[in-house]
Design a protein around this motif. Structure first.
Motif, PDB file in Angstrom:
ATOM      1  N   GLU A 285      39.369  48.379  34.859  1.00  0.00           N
ATOM      2  CA  GLU A 285      39.611  47.883  33.360  1.00  0.00           C
ATOM      3  C   GLU A 285      40.992  48.432  32.773  1.00  0.00           C
ATOM      4  N   LEU A 286      41.157  49.820  32.842  1.00  0.00           N
ATOM      5  CA  LEU A 286      42.282  50.118  32.143  1.00  0.00           C
ATOM      6  C   LEU A 286      43.439  49.838  32.873  1.00  0.00           C
ATOM      7  N   CYS A 287      43.432  49.523  34.350  1.00  0.00           N
ATOM      8  CA  CYS A 287      44.658  49.194  35.244  1.00  0.00           C
ATOM      9  C   CYS A 287      44.721  47.544  34.860  1.00  0.00           C
ATOM     10  N   GLY A 288      43.912  47.010  34.222  1.00  0.00           N
ATOM     11  CA  GLY A 288      43.982  45.320  33.941  1.00  0.00           C
ATOM     12  C   GLY A 288      43.476  44.649  35.262  1.00  0.00           C
ATOM     13  N   LEU A 289      42.356  44.983  35.664  1.00  0.00           N
ATOM     14  CA  LEU A 289      41.927  44.309  36.890  1.00  0.00           C
ATOM     15  C   LEU A 289      40.211  44.193  36.562  1.00  0.00           C
ATOM     16  N   ALA A 290      39.903  44.152  35.415  1.00  0.00           N
ATOM     17  CA  ALA A 290      38.572  43.519  35.049  1.00  0.00           C
ATOM     18  C   ALA A 290      38.299  42.259  35.323  1.00  0.00           C
ATOM     19  N   GLY A 291      37.021  42.013  35.953  1.00  0.00           N
ATOM     20  CA  GLY A 291      36.913  40.711  36.619  1.00  0.00           C
ATOM     21  C   GLY A 291      37.211  40.565  38.059  1.00  0.00           C
ATOM     22  N   TRP A 292      37.951  41.451  38.818  1.00  0.00           N
ATOM     23  CA  TRP A 292      38.389  41.295  40.317  1.00  0.00           C
ATOM     24  C   TRP A 292      37.479  42.394  40.880  1.00  0.00           C
ATOM     25  N   GLU A 293      36.335  43.185  40.242  1.00  0.00           N
ATOM     26  CA  GLU A 293      35.756  44.219  41.190  1.00  0.00           C
ATOM     27  C   GLU A 293      34.976  43.542  42.485  1.00  0.00           C
ATOM     28  N   ASP A 294      34.651  42.484  42.533  1.00  0.00           N
ATOM     29  CA  ASP A 294      34.130  41.991  43.818  1.00  0.00           C
ATOM     30  C   ASP A 294      34.985  41.397  44.789  1.00  0.00           C
ATOM     31  N   SER A 295      36.191  41.300  44.311  1.00  0.00           N
ATOM     32  CA  SER A 295      37.412  40.609  45.372  1.00  0.00           C
ATOM     33  C   SER A 295      37.446  41.524  46.425  1.00  0.00           C
ATOM     34  N   TRP A 296      38.337  40.982  47.574  1.00  0.00           N
ATOM     35  CA  TRP A 296      38.698  41.891  48.790  1.00  0.00           C
ATOM     36  C   TRP A 296      40.120  42.083  48.573  1.00  0.00           C
ATOM     37  N   PRO A 297      40.745  43.457  49.080  1.00  0.00           N
ATOM     38  CA  PRO A 297      42.011  43.631  48.986  1.00  0.00           C
ATOM     39  C   PRO A 297      42.968  42.627  49.333  1.00  0.00           C
TER      40      PRO A 297
END
Length: 400
Positions: free
Chosen positions: A148-160
């Motif tokens: 979340e600090l790095c602006g990626l909230a909501g992408w936790e379940d995605s793959w690289p």
């Protein structure tokens, strides 16, 4: 106590490295050792990094900067010298103790992301905590906070492979932040990114630094990136640190012709601040604004232009009144950290030298428009080692 200290570090690859260190200390150069089958990657590097500081090491490929970074966390053992971390000599630790320091105290962000393709974004961000032995529930929660600090909230379940390059680099940064280590090492972490994404990542790092106050060592070959990020900068060439100082120190007072040529294409207006170009707020003689200067010069050139200037502008202020004018007129002011690029816009709106004030409203100095033009104009001339400090630069008349 300093957070990190490099104490006369050498790293030599090849035959008889200890003998090579002695030769280097006696004045031998890299080429002489290379002829003997030895490569001197880092030569007598010494510096101190204070807590909460971004320390940038920059140089061209082959200058030794990445080798230096790997000695700072024990991935490479120095041929000579010491690395002190919070007063502890890392070079004297056992392999087990060194691994513990690296897992608990030092994090690293790599150039090429180094994400696990078979792990989700959240699991990648939690990997460092897994190495530390943190229970799963806690590590996933901390990893989610870092994302979340790095602006990626909501992408936790995605793959690289579902993320862009910039987003993948954010995951690498989140992984380092999740461990909450004291020292963050970043090895050309943004160099593989497109220019716009790269600048966005620089903004992200600076914003995070304001909040987290981490101690960071950042490696780059990009001078503009170094100038933008670094509280202090070490410039390396052929294994040696050839200059160490702030961005303004390096830009205004290059140590040698190599550094001078290196910085000639830097956008000075995006590096220099009001503090670097301001003058004493109480000069012995008045320095009127640009319009008044034109009026002063006009009487020596008869014609309509002179009368127009005289009619349009008041007479120059008497000696010693510039401080009062700048301090009490109510015009727009700037802070000491205001970039010259932003200062130009203010100068265009203010009819006299721009006042530079601290957060308490205390007048620190003033910036005449003529001085501002002089500093921007210097972008066209490669700086040299004999350039005067900012306070000693001769002002250029406004009408020149």
């Amino acid at each position: 106590m300093s957070r990190l200290q490099a104490d006369h570090l050498y790293k030599v690859f090849g035959r008889r490295p200890d003998e090579s260190v002695k030769k280097l200390a006696d004045g031998a150069n890299r080429d002489e050792l290379r002829a003997e089958g030895t490569t001197a990657a880092v030569i007598d590097a010494s510096f101190v990094v204070e807590p909460g500081q971004i320390f940038v090491v920059m140089g061209l490929s082959g200058s030794g900067k990445s080798t230096l970074l790997r000695m700072l966390n024990g991935l490479l053992e120095p041929t000579a010298g010491r690395v002190l971390f919070d007063g502890k000599d890392l070079t004297a630790l056992s392999p087990r103790d060194l691994r513990a320091v690296r897992s608990q105290k030092i994090s690293m962000v790599f150039q090429h992301f180094a994400l696990f393709p078979h792990r989700s974004v959240l699991e990648n961000a939690a990997y460092g905590l897994e190495v530390q032995g943190v229970p799963r529930t806690e590590r996933l929660a901390r990893a989610a906070e870092a994302l979340e600090l790095c602006g990626l909230a909501g992408w936790e379940d995605s793959w690289p492979d579902e993320l862009s390059g910039g987003m993948q680099q954010r995951v690498g940064l989140a992984r380092a932040l999740a461990t909450d280590t004291d020292l963050l090492l970043m090895d050309e972490s943004f160099s593989a990114l497109d220019p716009l994404i790269r600048r966005d990542m620089q903004d992200q790092l600076l914003e995070l630094q304001k909040r987290l106050k981490k101690t960071i060592v950042f490696i780059t070959h990009d001078l503009n990136e170094a100038m933008r990020l670094g509280d202090r900068i070490a410039v390396m060439r052929d294994g040696r640190i050839v200059q160490l100082g702030s961005a303004e120190d390096i830009l205004l007072r290059p140590a040698n012709d190599y550094v001078a040529s290196f910085i000639q294409d830097v956008d000075r207006s995006r590096v220099l601040t009001a503090a670097a170009v301001m003058t004493d707020p109480e000069p012995t003689a008045a320095v009127p604004g640009p319009a008044a200067s034109t009026a002063d010069a006009a009487p020596t050139v008869p014609g309509p232009a002179a009368s127009t200037a005289d009619a349009a502008e008041p007479a120059a202020a008497p000696a010693g009144t510039r401080r009062a004018a700048a301090d009490a007129c109510g015009c727009e002011t700037v802070g000491p950290d205001t970039l010259v690029a932003d200062l130009c816009a203010v100068s265009a709106r203010v009819p006299h030298p721009v006042a530079v004030k601290d957060a308490d409203g205390t007048l620190l100095g003033v910036v005449p428009q003529s001085r501002l033009i002089g500093f921007i104009g210097d972008e066209q001339r490669p700086p040299t080692a004999c350039d005067a400090p900012a306070a000693d630069v001769e002002e250029v008349p406004a009408h020149a």
